[in-house]
Design an enzyme around this catalytic site. Sequence first.
Site, mmCIF file in Angstrom:
data_model
loop_
_atom_site.group_PDB
_atom_site.id
_atom_site.type_symbol
_atom_site.label_atom_id
_atom_site.label_comp_id
_atom_site.label_asym_id
_atom_site.label_seq_id
_atom_site.Cartn_x
_atom_site.Cartn_y
_atom_site.Cartn_z
ATOM 1 N N GLU A 48 94.276 59.442 -29.161
ATOM 2 C CA GLU A 48 93.901 58.025 -29.232
ATOM 3 C C GLU A 48 93.010 57.664 -28.042
ATOM 4 O OE1 GLU A 48 96.292 53.923 -30.110
ATOM 5 O OE2 GLU A 48 96.948 55.055 -28.359
ATOM 6 N N LYS A 132 92.786 50.731 -35.601
ATOM 7 C CA LYS A 132 94.223 50.457 -35.534
ATOM 8 C C LYS A 132 94.480 49.029 -36.006
ATOM 9 C CE LYS A 132 98.034 51.019 -32.180
ATOM 10 N NZ LYS A 132 98.322 51.392 -30.769
ATOM 11 N N CYS A 167 99.118 56.190 -32.708
ATOM 12 C CA CYS A 167 100.231 55.802 -31.852
ATOM 13 C C CYS A 167 101.334 55.098 -32.646
ATOM 14 C CB CYS A 167 99.683 54.939 -30.711
ATOM 15 S SG CYS A 167 100.758 54.792 -29.273
#
Length: 338
Positions: A48, A132, A167
């Site tokens: 990430e 995200k 994540c």
Amino acid sequence: MGIQHPKYKVAVVQAAPVWLDLDATVDKTIALIEEAAAHGAKLIAFPETFIPGYPWYIWLDSPAWAIGRGFVQRYFDNSLSYDSPQADKLRAAVKRAGLTAVLGLSERDGGSLYIAQWIVGPDGETIAKRRKLRPTHAERTVYGEGDGSDLAVFDRPDVGRLGALCCWEHLQPLSKYAMYAQNEQVHVAAWPSFSLYDPFAPALGWEVNNAASRVYAVEGSCFVLGPCATVSQAMIDEMCDSDSKHALLKAGGGHATIFGPDGSMLAEKLPPDQEGLLYAEIDLGMIGIAKNAADPAGHYSRPDVTRLLLNRKPARRVEHFALPVDSEPAEIEPAVAS
């Protein structure tokens, strides 16, 4: 004669970025792509926000401190725009290597930043640019959010049905189910690093989050590639300007993993402070065996009891429109008193 299921080698990155240095981190990314290709990998997965690194300063002190230290401006300036020479350089490197790359980056778009994953194919063309959906906790001081179009799986002839999340998206049951329902075969679970608030915040640690990757593999009956960055000593030296900050963030934290659809670990982990690539041979034929036991969006589901509503429409801040020439409002006759 039995069906031949695709088999190929994957590479998973465990490394530190050249923190807040876009050009140097792009060069390091390209070197890792070239190394993976030289070892025969057909797919490489990055952590990430590997480019230009995760903004750990948001967890260490106030926004005013981060601004005063110059981190906020530097992070914005060194984030990656899609239409930039650095992005062109990355796409050209992926094409030369002849593999598929799932890049992790801070994407700059206008005046905003997003936690992004770009999937680039072996022809150098962009397969996807996802963001995200919801930045986690303090991340919302840095990044904007994605939308339902970012929950997508892509059918690729070279690597199978490929998807990605970042994540703690792996702690969102409905987002995960949206991916499972698209019959995902290979999933990239990108993580930043696991040395923040250690050991007094287990939810942020490697054991919990490696477990989240492993559960994703078993729940989705898919392969999970878990790239994970490390925190370099250079990053510590720059951000940790007090004893209290040294207690909050430590060097290392790398816990990259690769899991099979039965939850088996397919590559031995590297030491937390060591950089390198994890490799594994994957056989997509294993998925049919795993889903024979439990297909979460198929025979093991109960849509009469629980179902998912998914809005895949991209979010648009502005809708452009124009009135047709013949739709001018007609003149209204004034009312006449009786």
